[in-house]
Design a protein around this motif. Structure first.
Motif, PDB file in Angstrom:
ATOM      1  N   PHE A 112     -13.640 -28.516  -5.793  1.00 28.12           N
ATOM      2  CA  PHE A 112     -13.062 -28.389  -4.447  1.00 28.12           C
ATOM      3  C   PHE A 112     -14.247 -28.522  -3.500  1.00 28.12           C
ATOM      4  CE2 PHE A 112     -10.075 -25.734  -7.002  1.00 28.12           C
ATOM      5  CZ  PHE A 112      -8.905 -26.442  -6.750  1.00 28.12           C
ATOM      6  N   PHE A 140     -17.628 -26.984  -4.531  1.00 26.63           N
ATOM      7  CA  PHE A 140     -17.387 -25.888  -5.468  1.00 26.63           C
ATOM      8  C   PHE A 140     -16.756 -26.411  -6.761  1.00 26.63           C
ATOM      9  CE2 PHE A 140     -14.753 -22.453  -7.165  1.00 26.63           C
ATOM     10  CZ  PHE A 140     -15.744 -21.493  -7.327  1.00 26.63           C
ATOM     11  N   ALA A 149     -14.624 -25.485  -9.705  1.00 25.83           N
ATOM     12  CA  ALA A 149     -13.716 -24.423 -10.179  1.00 25.83           C
ATOM     13  C   ALA A 149     -13.540 -24.506 -11.696  1.00 25.83           C
ATOM     14  CB  ALA A 149     -12.368 -24.537  -9.482  1.00 25.83           C
ATOM     15  N   SER A 160     -10.994 -12.636 -12.130  1.00 19.31           N
ATOM     16  CA  SER A 160     -10.490 -13.302 -10.936  1.00 19.31           C
ATOM     17  C   SER A 160     -11.446 -14.413 -10.498  1.00 19.31           C
ATOM     18  CB  SER A 160     -10.352 -12.249  -9.835  1.00 19.31           C
ATOM     19  OG  SER A 160      -9.830 -12.857  -8.701  1.00 19.31           O
ATOM     20  N   GLY A 161     -10.884 -15.577 -10.222  1.00 20.72           N
ATOM     21  CA  GLY A 161     -11.687 -16.683  -9.690  1.00 20.72           C
ATOM     22  C   GLY A 161     -12.429 -17.486 -10.739  1.00 20.72           C
ATOM     23  N   CYS A 162     -12.159 -17.258 -12.041  1.00 18.63           N
ATOM     24  CA  CYS A 162     -12.924 -17.977 -13.076  1.00 18.63           C
ATOM     25  C   CYS A 162     -12.419 -19.405 -13.283  1.00 18.63           C
ATOM     26  CB  CYS A 162     -12.891 -17.218 -14.398  1.00 18.63           C
ATOM     27  SG  CYS A 162     -11.291 -17.267 -15.199  1.00 18.63           S
ATOM     28  N   GLY A 163     -11.264 -19.732 -12.698  1.00 15.17           N
ATOM     29  CA  GLY A 163     -10.767 -21.108 -12.794  1.00 15.17           C
ATOM     30  C   GLY A 163      -9.558 -21.278 -13.689  1.00 15.17           C
ATOM     31  N   LYS A 164      -9.011 -20.173 -14.192  1.00 20.26           N
ATOM     32  CA  LYS A 164      -7.930 -20.292 -15.178  1.00 20.26           C
ATOM     33  C   LYS A 164      -6.650 -20.853 -14.565  1.00 20.26           C
ATOM     34  CE  LYS A 164      -7.298 -15.254 -15.002  1.00 20.26           C
ATOM     35  NZ  LYS A 164      -7.988 -15.118 -13.708  1.00 20.26           N
ATOM     36  N   THR A 165      -6.303 -20.410 -13.336  1.00 23.65           N
ATOM     37  CA  THR A 165      -5.079 -20.936 -12.712  1.00 23.65           C
ATOM     38  C   THR A 165      -5.254 -22.415 -12.374  1.00 23.65           C
ATOM     39  OG1 THR A 165      -4.556 -18.766 -11.835  1.00 23.65           O
ATOM     40  CG2 THR A 165      -3.457 -20.618 -10.794  1.00 23.65           C
ATOM     41  N   THR A 166      -6.448 -22.787 -11.934  1.00 23.97           N
ATOM     42  CA  THR A 166      -6.706 -24.195 -11.616  1.00 23.97           C
ATOM     43  C   THR A 166      -6.493 -25.059 -12.864  1.00 23.97           C
ATOM     44  OG1 THR A 166      -8.303 -23.491  -9.970  1.00 23.97           O
ATOM     45  CG2 THR A 166      -8.433 -25.785 -10.665  1.00 23.97           C
TER      46      THR A 166
HETATM   47  P1  ATP Z   1      -7.115 -15.232 -10.206  1.00 25.59           P
HETATM   48  O1  ATP Z   1      -6.958 -14.447 -11.448  1.00 25.59           O
HETATM   49  O2  ATP Z   1      -7.743 -14.442  -9.091  1.00 25.59           O
HETATM   50  O3  ATP Z   1      -5.900 -15.991  -9.790  1.00 25.59           O
HETATM   51  P2  ATP Z   1      -8.267 -17.675 -11.297  1.00 25.59           P
HETATM   52  O4  ATP Z   1      -9.206 -17.591 -12.434  1.00 25.59           O
HETATM   53  O5  ATP Z   1      -6.883 -18.085 -11.614  1.00 25.59           O
HETATM   54  O6  ATP Z   1      -8.280 -16.313 -10.502  1.00 25.59           O
HETATM   55  P3  ATP Z   1      -8.416 -20.037  -9.670  1.00 25.59           P
HETATM   56  O7  ATP Z   1      -7.185 -19.871  -8.862  1.00 25.59           O
HETATM   57  O8  ATP Z   1      -8.371 -21.046 -10.762  1.00 25.59           O
HETATM   58  O9  ATP Z   1      -8.918 -18.648 -10.234  1.00 25.59           O
HETATM   59  O10 ATP Z   1      -9.604 -20.396  -8.690  1.00 25.59           O
HETATM   60  C1  ATP Z   1     -10.906 -20.664  -9.167  1.00 25.59           C
HETATM   61  C2  ATP Z   1     -11.842 -20.845  -7.980  1.00 25.59           C
HETATM   62  O11 ATP Z   1     -11.499 -22.028  -7.258  1.00 25.59           O
HETATM   63  C3  ATP Z   1     -11.768 -19.692  -6.978  1.00 25.59           C
HETATM   64  O12 ATP Z   1     -13.075 -19.373  -6.550  1.00 25.59           O
HETATM   65  C4  ATP Z   1     -10.940 -20.250  -5.831  1.00 25.59           C
HETATM   66  O13 ATP Z   1     -11.329 -19.691  -4.602  1.00 25.59           O
HETATM   67  C5  ATP Z   1     -11.261 -21.729  -5.900  1.00 25.59           C
HETATM   68  N1  ATP Z   1     -10.136 -22.536  -5.442  1.00 25.59           N
HETATM   69  C6  ATP Z   1      -8.900 -22.587  -6.003  1.00 25.59           C
HETATM   70  N2  ATP Z   1      -8.096 -23.452  -5.341  1.00 25.59           N
HETATM   71  C7  ATP Z   1      -8.854 -23.962  -4.327  1.00 25.59           C
HETATM   72  C8  ATP Z   1      -8.624 -24.918  -3.264  1.00 25.59           C
HETATM   73  N3  ATP Z   1      -7.436 -25.534  -3.162  1.00 25.59           N
HETATM   74  N4  ATP Z   1      -9.634 -25.172  -2.431  1.00 25.59           N
HETATM   75  C9  ATP Z   1     -10.835 -24.585  -2.564  1.00 25.59           C
HETATM   76  N5  ATP Z   1     -11.137 -23.691  -3.531  1.00 25.59           N
HETATM   77  C10 ATP Z   1     -10.162 -23.386  -4.392  1.00 25.59           C
END
Ligand code: ATP
Length: 368
Positions: A17, A20, A22, A42-48
């Motif tokens: 992104f 950054f 992810a 939180s924020g490790c990238g799993k949802t992405t």
């Molecule tokens: P959580 O458990 O908090 O949902 P996660 O591991 O699922 O966390 P992600 O949602 O995959 O985290 O996000 C990973 C990183 O990418 C985070 O730092 C988030 O801020 C960043 N991120 C996610 N989507 C975007 C976007 N559309 N634009 C910029 N940064 C993004």
């Protein structure tokens, strides 16, 4: 897992992104019918990563295949995939039956087919008594099952679940975990679950990928991840563990010896192929692998040291002890409360011995 048995094949996938990163160049193979969890903070990238599997995000690099077909550029609605979201999207004005059948009506299936599939799925998720209720007349767990039924009715090859049980209380979550496992087992659909809850991942999964900063640190069965963590992060993230820094002082045919500044005696461990004398390592021991005794253990094998009970906590099924070594170092120990007894096994400030077996010592190369 070998390449042929891979049903979902992720190769070199990254997601940027802006500046950054992810998700950072990950490879992963998931087998057909697995219940696979991606576990991380939180924020490790799993949802992405999950969103890239669903098609809601496009990878910056890399490819994703499902069942032999490259789906990297395929739009979400054409993928053999369905996703159940963190907040269960159910329609408030429709009853359970209508909610569950929505996707099939939208696809224009005939009424007989829709009715029979709705019946099947409602039975599967045990919502029969509630089929005429609206979502606001259901509990959180029941609403969650409506969302699950809606995701299952289209018979996807892969079901993606983002923190599926996060909104449920502990008891319901445990119950629903087993329901999810049964449903998954019955249908044979491949489940990919994203969670930050290590206990949930341990209970549910055939395998787990532990993720940090967009990368996988370790992929393995719950037992491998728990008993044989390959890095300090994984050891700490999954369950509680005592860790000590040390240096390998001896490498024998079957065992190694590690000298740790924080411990009064050398620690032995089963030999790992990659270890050499003089190497810096971290040794780790799970609290339930450590014994507390009043007398010094009389076997030569155990690693044993004198200590004092610093603190203890009663948790019902087990008790947690903080044991203080002579140098002030604290060792955490847990012990099952097998007997129903008002008398405590040890008290604050009691002199005791803590010990564990060499095979319980986990050795992690420093820097990992
Ligand atoms: P959580 O458990 O908090 O949902 P996660 O591991 O699922 O966390 P992600 O949602 O995959 O985290 O996000 C990973 C990183 O990418 C985070 O730092 C988030 O801020 C960043 N991120 C996610 N989507 C975007 C976007 N559309 N634009 C910029 N940064 C993004």
């Amino acid at each position: 897992m070998n390449d042929e048995s891979s049903f979902i094949r992720i190769r070199g996938v990254s997601k940027h992104f802006g500046d950054f990163v992810a998700v950072d160049d990950v490879d992963l193979d998931i087998g057909k019918g697995e219940l696979f969890s991606i576990l991380g903070g939180s924020g490790c990238g799993k949802t992405t990563l999950l969103r890239m599997l669903a098609g809601f995000e496009t990878p910056t690099n890399g490819s994703i295949e499902i069942d032999g077909t490259d789906i990297t550029a395929v739009p979400p609605y054409e993928r053999p995939v369905n996703m159940m979201f963190q907040s269960y999207a159910v329609f408030p004005h429709m009853d359970v039956e209508k909610n569950v059948g929505y996707g099939l009506r939208k696809d224009g299936l005939d009424k007989g087919e829709i009715d029979s599939r709705v019946d099947d799925v409602i039975r599967l998720v045990q919502l029969e008594p509630f089929r005429s209720r609206k979502p606001d007349q259901l509990s959180g767990g029941q609403r969650q099952r409506v969302a699950l039924a809606r995701a299952l009715i289209k018979r996807p090859k892969v079901l993606l679940l983002d923190e599926p049980l996060a909104a449920l209380d502990k008891k319901l979550r445990e119950h629903t975990q087993f329901e999810l496992m049964n449903i998954q087992d019955e249908l044979g659909i491949t489940f990919v679950v994203v969670t930050h809850d290590q206990e949930e991942a341990m209970t549910l999964s055939t395998r787990i990928a532990v993720m940090e900063k967009g990368r996988f640190l370790q992929v393995g069965t719950p037992k491998e991840i728990y008993e044989y963590p390959k890095s300090r992060f994984v050891a700490d993230f999954v369950g509680t563990i005592n860790t000590f820094e040390g240096t390998v002082s001896e490498v024998g045919a079957e065992s190694i010896t590690v000298t740790c500044e924080e411990l009064p005696v050398p620690v032995t461990a089963l030999r790992n192929e990659d270890i050499s004398t003089g190497q810096k390592v971290c040794i780790a021991v799970r609290p339930e692998k450590i014994f507390i005794s009043r007398e010094q253990p009389d076997d030569d094998e155990s690693i044993a040291m004198p200590a004092v009970v610093d603190d203890l906590g009663y948790l019902g099924n087990r008790s947690l002890y903080r044991i203080r070594l002579a140098n002030g170092q604290i060792v955490q120990v847990s012990r099952q409360n097998r007997r129903r007894s008002a008398r405590r096994f040890v008290e604050w400030e009691d002199a005791v011995w803590v010990s564990w077996r060499p095979r319980s010592t986990v050795v992690i190369a420093s820097g990992d």
